[in-house]
Design an enzyme around this catalytic site. Sequence first.
Site, PDB file in Angstrom:
ATOM      1  CB  CYS A  67      42.278  44.034  39.120  1.00  0.00           C
ATOM      2  SG  CYS A  67      43.750  45.066  39.164  1.00  0.00           S
ATOM      3  CD  GLU A 120      40.937  43.492  45.758  1.00  0.00           C
ATOM      4  OE1 GLU A 120      39.811  43.481  45.245  1.00  0.00           O
ATOM      5  OE2 GLU A 120      41.967  43.792  45.137  1.00  0.00           O
TER       6      GLU A 120
END
Length: 195
Positions: A67, A120
């Site tokens: 990520c 996010e």
Amino acid sequence: MSTEEVVLLDDAGHAIGTAAKAEVHGPVTPLHLAFSCYVFDEDARLLVTQRALAKPTFGGVWTNSCCGHPAPGEPIEDAVRRRTGQELGLDLDRVRLVLPGFGYRAVVASGPYAGWVEHELCPVFTATATGDPAPDPAEVEAWEWVPWAGFRDDVLTGRREVSQWCLEQVRALPEELPAAPAADPAGLPPAARPT
């Protein structure tokens, strides 16, 4: 050394500014742009990683391969390649967008960072790599290659605990992920669309 920045977003995914990565995560984390990547080897096994224990958000949690956050102005696919190289020491091939509109909000439940938030818009990619990773120990505690079908089944039935975002992604990803076609980049948040 320059400060690593993330792209802040409005609820529709438009860029509204930047913030220092080191300062953006906390109890009140603004929505920002990120990505997740699922890396497969030549045998279609998935690389899963355990986040370094010292990471403030979700340290020690098992999750997808990598990520990260695109830098301001950085194409998101370039960010996927850059961050996977930095974090795992891997060069990627066949980077494909598979979940362009994925987003989530997760709260750290316990430990010294209890109450810290990840928030996010996080498009999801797949990629392939050859060879084993050489991870940065500040980012990755452990790793393993696993068959996708078994991993998916274990996550969906609760036999394998993973990060909240990984669980939500696995629920949305196709059953035949290694062979899934690329998604339309028009589905990306506006801040991540190719210009």
